[in-house]
Design an enzyme around this catalytic site. Structure first.
Site, PDB file in Angstrom:
ATOM      1  N   ASN A  27      22.441 -23.792   3.252  1.00 47.98           N
ATOM      2  CA  ASN A  27      21.675 -23.043   3.863  1.00 47.98           C
ATOM      3  C   ASN A  27      20.258 -23.596   4.228  1.00 47.98           C
ATOM      4  OD1 ASN A  27      21.226 -22.607   1.129  1.00 47.98           O
ATOM      5  ND2 ASN A  27      20.384 -20.656   1.150  1.00 47.98           N
ATOM      6  N   GLU A  39      27.323 -21.279   6.237  1.00 45.50           N
ATOM      7  CA  GLU A  39      28.547 -21.525   6.901  1.00 45.50           C
ATOM      8  C   GLU A  39      28.218 -21.775   8.551  1.00 45.50           C
ATOM      9  OE1 GLU A  39      27.167 -19.185   4.759  1.00 45.50           O
ATOM     10  OE2 GLU A  39      28.584 -17.872   4.114  1.00 45.50           O
ATOM     11  N   CYS A  75      27.764 -14.581  10.135  1.00 47.86           N
ATOM     12  CA  CYS A  75      28.542 -15.904   9.883  1.00 47.86           C
ATOM     13  C   CYS A  75      29.940 -15.271  10.181  1.00 47.86           C
ATOM     14  CB  CYS A  75      28.462 -16.400   8.360  1.00 47.86           C
ATOM     15  SG  CYS A  75      27.078 -17.105   8.111  1.00 47.86           S
TER      16      CYS A  75
HETATM   17  N1  THU Z   1      23.125 -17.255   2.723  1.00 48.01           N
HETATM   18  C1  THU Z   1      23.964 -18.212   3.090  1.00 48.01           C
HETATM   19  O1  THU Z   1      23.972 -19.406   3.238  1.00 48.01           O
HETATM   20  N2  THU Z   1      25.311 -17.415   3.589  1.00 48.01           N
HETATM   21  C2  THU Z   1      25.682 -16.298   3.701  1.00 48.01           C
HETATM   22  O2  THU Z   1      26.618 -15.868   4.092  1.00 48.01           O
HETATM   23  C3  THU Z   1      24.700 -15.179   3.009  1.00 48.01           C
HETATM   24  C4  THU Z   1      23.428 -15.884   2.672  1.00 48.01           C
HETATM   25  C5  THU Z   1      21.847 -17.532   2.498  1.00 48.01           C
HETATM   26  C6  THU Z   1      20.625 -17.283   3.397  1.00 48.01           C
HETATM   27  C7  THU Z   1      19.543 -17.178   2.656  1.00 48.01           C
HETATM   28  O3  THU Z   1      18.993 -18.684   2.771  1.00 48.01           O
HETATM   29  C8  THU Z   1      20.165 -17.141   1.258  1.00 48.01           C
HETATM   30  O4  THU Z   1      21.510 -17.215   1.528  1.00 48.01           O
HETATM   31  C9  THU Z   1      19.765 -15.658   0.632  1.00 48.01           C
HETATM   32  O5  THU Z   1      20.109 -14.569   1.494  1.00 48.01           O
END
Ligand code: THU
Length: 140
Positions: free
Chosen positions: A46, A59, A98
């Site tokens: 992320n 993702e 996602c």
């Molecule tokens: N996040 C992801 O990377 N994937 C997901 O499917 C849900 C949320 C990240 C986004 C943000 O940086 C952190 O998790 C908190 O929401």
């Protein structure tokens, strides 16, 4: 392509990707490892932004990297997430956006692995996590 998926190896790659997470705001670090139909693995983490809405999930980073490399078909993705500096406490299921991106490039049997560690994981398919999803074939 017909080789059995090494789930534990893919989880290990997602854990590695998670170490690259840029999450100074939520301090929730996510890693993903996306396995293409050809057997190549694309990691993602992320990437947050001070303008929160500009944040991109792990993702989608993995998918966009892969698509940019010319990939269009995928077998599986492993996802790990948890508080910064800690091992994952829970299973980080993919967010709705996602799942929609997965729907664009994957079939119903695309495997989604969420893990706390290499030997504690749950497996679902995209069809299970996004039933009756909206895809290109809906646009007539
Ligand atoms: N996040 C992801 O990377 N994937 C997901 O499917 C849900 C949320 C990240 C986004 C943000 O940086 C952190 O998790 C908190 O929401």
């Amino acid at each position: 392509m017909e080789e059995k998926i090494d789930v534990q190896k893919l989880i290990g790659q997602a854990l590695g990707a998670r170490t690259k997470a840029y999450a100074p705001y939520s301090e929730y670090q996510v890693g993903a490892a996306l396995l293409s139909a050809q057997g190549r693995v694309y990691p993602g983490c992320n990437i947050e932004n001070a303008s929160y809405g500009a944040t991109v999930c792990a993702e989608r980073v993995a998918f966009f990297r892969a698509v940019q490399e010319g990939e269009r078909e995928f077998q599986a993705i492993a996802i790990v997430g948890g508080k910064k500096g800690e091992a994952p406490e829970g299973f980080a299921y993919p967010c709705g956006i996602c799942r929609q991106v997965m729907k664009e490039f994957c079939k119903e049997d695309f495997m989604i692995i969420v893990a706390k560690s290499i030997d504690e994981y749950e497996v679902s398919t995209l069809g299970e996590l996004l039933p009756h999803g909206f895809g290109g074939d809906c646009i007539v």
